[in-house]
Design an enzyme around this catalytic site. Structure first.
Site, PDB file in Angstrom:
ATOM      1  N   ASP A  26       0.878  -1.176   0.000  1.00 14.04           N
ATOM      2  CA  ASP A  26       0.000   0.000   0.000  1.00 14.04           C
ATOM      3  C   ASP A  26       0.917   1.228   0.000  1.00 14.04           C
ATOM      4  O   ASP A  26       2.135   1.102   0.155  1.00 14.04           O
ATOM      5  CB  ASP A  26      -0.888  -0.020   1.261  1.00 14.04           C
ATOM      6  N   SER A  27       0.299   2.405  -0.079  1.00 13.34           N
ATOM      7  CA  SER A  27       1.100   3.624  -0.030  1.00 13.34           C
ATOM      8  C   SER A  27       1.566   3.933   1.399  1.00 13.34           C
ATOM      9  O   SER A  27       2.512   4.683   1.580  1.00 13.34           O
ATOM     10  CB  SER A  27       0.273   4.797  -0.555  1.00 13.34           C
ATOM     11  N   CYS A  89      -4.428  -1.664  -1.691  1.00 14.13           N
ATOM     12  CA  CYS A  89      -4.650  -0.240  -1.936  1.00 14.13           C
ATOM     13  C   CYS A  89      -5.631  -0.131  -3.101  1.00 14.13           C
ATOM     14  O   CYS A  89      -5.386  -0.695  -4.180  1.00 14.13           O
ATOM     15  CB  CYS A  89      -3.311   0.405  -2.294  1.00 14.13           C
ATOM     16  N   GLU A 167      -3.102   8.825   8.553  1.00 20.79           N
ATOM     17  CA  GLU A 167      -1.640   8.769   8.620  1.00 20.79           C
ATOM     18  C   GLU A 167      -1.093   9.547   9.817  1.00 20.79           C
ATOM     19  O   GLU A 167      -0.067   9.206  10.373  1.00 20.79           O
ATOM     20  CB  GLU A 167      -1.024   9.327   7.325  1.00 20.79           C
ATOM     21  N   CYS A 199     -11.209   2.564   0.205  1.00 23.17           N
ATOM     22  CA  CYS A 199      -9.802   2.907   0.461  1.00 23.17           C
ATOM     23  C   CYS A 199      -9.421   2.150   1.722  1.00 23.17           C
ATOM     24  O   CYS A 199     -10.162   2.178   2.713  1.00 23.17           O
ATOM     25  CB  CYS A 199      -9.646   4.413   0.667  1.00 23.17           C
ATOM     26  N   HIS A 201      -7.301   2.732   3.914  1.00 21.20           N
ATOM     27  CA  HIS A 201      -7.106   3.587   5.094  1.00 21.20           C
ATOM     28  C   HIS A 201      -8.417   3.792   5.863  1.00 21.20           C
ATOM     29  O   HIS A 201      -8.404   4.029   7.064  1.00 21.20           O
ATOM     30  CB  HIS A 201      -6.571   4.962   4.672  1.00 21.20           C
TER      31      HIS A 201
END
Ligand code: DGL
Length: 280
Positions: A26-27, A89, A167, A199, A201
């Site tokens: 993932d990022s 992701c 994040e 997403c 996240h």
């Protein structure tokens, strides 16, 4: 005698492949929720995670650049001899999945198809909402996948502030609730009965999102579904691991200390074994 030796060698080789790791990327932190679900569902599997923390967020970047980063990560994972890659992701799935599947010789799966399928089956009034990054929403990937099952008009909303909130570990701040309300309200106005967290996240914002939607609305979080999908593929290919003590490795492209501090909370377990590497 020779035949016996050949069979033993083949078995040994197969065992090595079965115990090869699954690569997940993932990022940033978001994919850790996918990794955690895979670890719970398949506790014998060795897992390697790559968080491209030097390039987060992917959500506002162009398709070409996301393909470039994803290719570099997948090449790295293939060098680690992974037996399967999970793109944890949505943005990288939307932009790079078909490209990576063509380029590499290992099975590669993404997170969009399972979530889309689950949404179609969950929705009774066929009014489905999807929230995701700008990249995922603009790619119309959910529309394409959902239309393979049924002709349904989707109500989509990009939520660019969600990734930085996650994040930075600001999930429980007061302003997070306000931002969630602002993004979700237009979808509620459309009378959706199903909402896809498009997403990885956003899994971490699930509780705040739940507080802000009506009771009858089903939340689709592909994180859990992906773990079952991985199990199905490994079973089908007879590639399930036999190790009882799996190895969990974490790689990031920047800031391993921050990843350790915040990531452990998201993984649900202390994260050790983090290495920073430069891919390019
Ligand atoms: N977690 C990623 C996703 O599922 C994206 C976050 C980002 O913008 O980098 O789309």
């Amino acid at each position: 005698m020779k035949e016996l030796l050949d069979t033993m060698q083949k078995k040994q080789k197969k065992k090595v492949i079965n115990n090869n790791p699954i690569g997940i990327f993932d990022s940033g932190f978001g994919g850790l929720t996918v990794m955690s679900a895979i670890h719970k569902g398949l506790p014998c599997e060795n897992l390697i995670y790559f968080g491209d923390t030097a390039h987060i967020p992917y959500g506002a970047k162009s398709q070409n650049i996301v393909i470039k980063f994803s290719t570099e990560i997948a090449s790295f994972l293939v060098k680690q001899q992974v037996k399967l890659i999970v793109i944890a992701c949505n943005t990288a799935t939307a932009f790079a999945l078909p490209f990576l599947q063509k380029k590499f010789n290992v099975p590669i799966i993404g997170v969009i198809k399972p979530g889309a399928k689950a949404a179609v089956f969950a929705s009774k009034n066929k009014k489905i909402g999807v929230i995701g990054t700008e990249g995922t929403i603009n790619s119309k990937s959910y529309t394409k996948e959902i239309n393979k099952f049924a002709k349904i008009k989707l109500h989509q909303q990009a939520c660019p502030l969600f990734v930085p909130i996650v994040e930075e570990g600001l999930i429980n701040s007061n302003f997070t609730n306000e931002i969630v309300q602002k993004y979700i309200q237009p979808l509620l106005n459309k009378k959706i009965d199903t909402l896809v967290l498009g997403c990885t996240h956003y899994t971490l914002l699930k509780e705040v999102i739940k507080k802000n939607i009506k009771e009858g609305i089903t939340l689709i979080d592909s994180t859990q579904i992906i773990s079952q999908e991985v199990k199905n593929i490994l079973e089908e290919k007879k590639l399930l691991a036999s190790k009882s003590k799996p190895n969990l490795k974490f790689y990031v492209s920047d800031n391993p200390l921050k990843f350790k501090k915040i990531g452990s909370r998201f993984f649900g377990k202390k994260i050790t074994n983090i290495k920073k590497i430069e891919l390019r």
